[in-house]
Design an enzyme around this catalytic site. Sequence first.
Site, PDB file in Angstrom:
ATOM      1  N   LYS A  82      21.269   2.204 -63.496  1.00 27.11           N
ATOM      2  CA  LYS A  82      21.062   3.621 -63.201  1.00 27.11           C
ATOM      3  C   LYS A  82      22.044   4.557 -63.903  1.00 27.11           C
ATOM      4  O   LYS A  82      21.716   5.712 -64.195  1.00 27.11           O
ATOM      5  CB  LYS A  82      21.140   3.844 -61.690  1.00 27.11           C
ATOM      6  CG  LYS A  82      19.907   3.398 -60.916  1.00 27.11           C
ATOM      7  CD  LYS A  82      18.798   4.409 -61.045  1.00 27.11           C
ATOM      8  CE  LYS A  82      17.667   4.126 -60.079  1.00 27.11           C
ATOM      9  NZ  LYS A  82      16.633   5.174 -60.096  1.00 27.11           N
ATOM     10  N   ASP A 129      19.656   5.314 -53.101  1.00 32.43           N
ATOM     11  CA  ASP A 129      19.729   4.115 -52.271  1.00 32.43           C
ATOM     12  C   ASP A 129      21.049   3.407 -52.517  1.00 32.43           C
ATOM     13  O   ASP A 129      21.437   2.514 -51.787  1.00 32.43           O
ATOM     14  CB  ASP A 129      18.592   3.155 -52.625  1.00 32.43           C
ATOM     15  CG  ASP A 129      18.768   2.605 -54.039  1.00 32.43           C
ATOM     16  OD1 ASP A 129      19.264   1.471 -54.177  1.00 32.43           O
ATOM     17  OD2 ASP A 129      18.446   3.313 -55.003  1.00 32.43           O
TER      18      ASP A 129
END
Length: 404
Positions: A82, A129
Site C-alpha cells: 500500500k 484496515d
Amino acid sequence: MDDKIMWVANQQYHLQENLEQVGHLLHNFTMEQVNRVGRFHRSYEKFEMTPLHNLDTLASFVGVRNIFVKDESYRFGLNAFKVLGGIYAIGQYVAKILGKNIDELSFEELKSSEVKDQLGDLTFISTTDGNHGRGVAWAARELGFKARIYMPEGSAAERLQNIKNEGAYAEITTMNYDDTVRYTAKLAKNNGWVILQDTMWEGYEEIPLWIMQGYTTLVKEAVDQLEKPPTHVFLQAGVGSFAGAVVAYLTQCYAQEITFVLVEPYAANCFYESFKQGAPHYVTVGGDMQTIMAGLACGEPNPVAWEILKTYTKIGICCHETVAATGMRVLGNAIGTDPRIIAGESGAAPFGCFYELMTNEHYTELRDGALKIDEYSRVLFFNTEGDTDAENYRNIMWHGKYAK
C-alpha cells in the site's frame, strides 16, 4: 461445505460500448506514466524490487504450466504494497502545491528544509484496515508531515499499533469501512487536513487516481520479471483500486487477451453483486462486513476502478474465510523446491480460490468451462501483504483456525 466460493460471469465483459468508453481511463496508466511513477519510487534510497516467486512444483501438482506470485510482503520493510500508492500521492500533492512536475522532485528533495519551509505543517488523514494507513503514516513521517489514521470497527490491535509506531495518531472507530471513510472526509474538511483515500467520490478524484497510479510500480516490476505474459490473473478487490490499476496496465502491455478473475470475501462482495446484477452501474453492500480479509472489507467500489474492472474482468468470485486461510497455509508450506511465501489473509485470498477450484471437483464448470484453466495456463497472483496480524496468522497456520 461445497460452496466455499461463489462465482458469477461478468455480463459486461468486453462489451464494445464499454471498451470504447474506458479508453480515456487507460491513458492514466500508459507506459510513460508508469515509468514516471517508477522513477519517483526509485528515488528513495532504500528502494528495492520485490521478488516474483515461481512455484513450479505446485504448478505441476495442480496441473498448470506456471504459478507466479509477486510478493509485496518485502515492500519498504512495511509488509504490504500500500505504501506505493500513499507516497506517490503525497509526492504529487506536494508537487502541485509547489507548481512543479513530479519528475522534477525526488523523494529526498521532498524531505528538504526548503520544501518544508514552503509548505508549512501538513496533516494527512486516511481510513484504513491497516496496510494503507501504515503506508501513509510512514510516508508522512519520512517527509516530515503529520498523519491521522482511522480504522473500522474490528480492526486488529497489532495493525493499530504498527501505525502508531510510524508516529501517527491512530484509533479504531465503531463504524464499518465505508462509514469511517465518510467520517474522515468530514474531519479533513473541517480541519483543513488532506485526505488520502483510494476510493473516490464526486469532487474527490485526483488523489485516488494518484494512489492507483502509485500501485503500478509493482505491476511494471512483475512484467519485467516475467518471460511470457500470464494467461490468467487472480486479483483481490476491496474498493478495486489495486485491481483496477493492475488490469489497466496489463491490458496495454500485452497483445494477447488475459483472463482476469476478481476475488472478494462473502461479507464485502460489492463487485460480485454488481456483476451478478448485470447492469452497467455498480451496487454497494453494507453492514459490519467483518472478515479476516480485512483489507478487502469495503462495500462501495472506486468508480474509476469499476469502469475498468467491469470491462475486463471475466469472472467475479466471493469466498468463505476458510478459502483465504487455505491459501495462507498452502503458500506457507512449500513443496519441492518452491519457496515459502508468508501471505496474510487478503494477500492469500485469490490463491486460496484458485487452489480450491483446482482441487475440488465441485468447481469443474468454473475451472474447465468459464476459465479454461489447463496444463498450458500461466497464472499470476499478487501477495499484497505478509503477516500484518501476526497473532491471527499463527492461529491459522499453527492451530488450524478457519480450517472448515
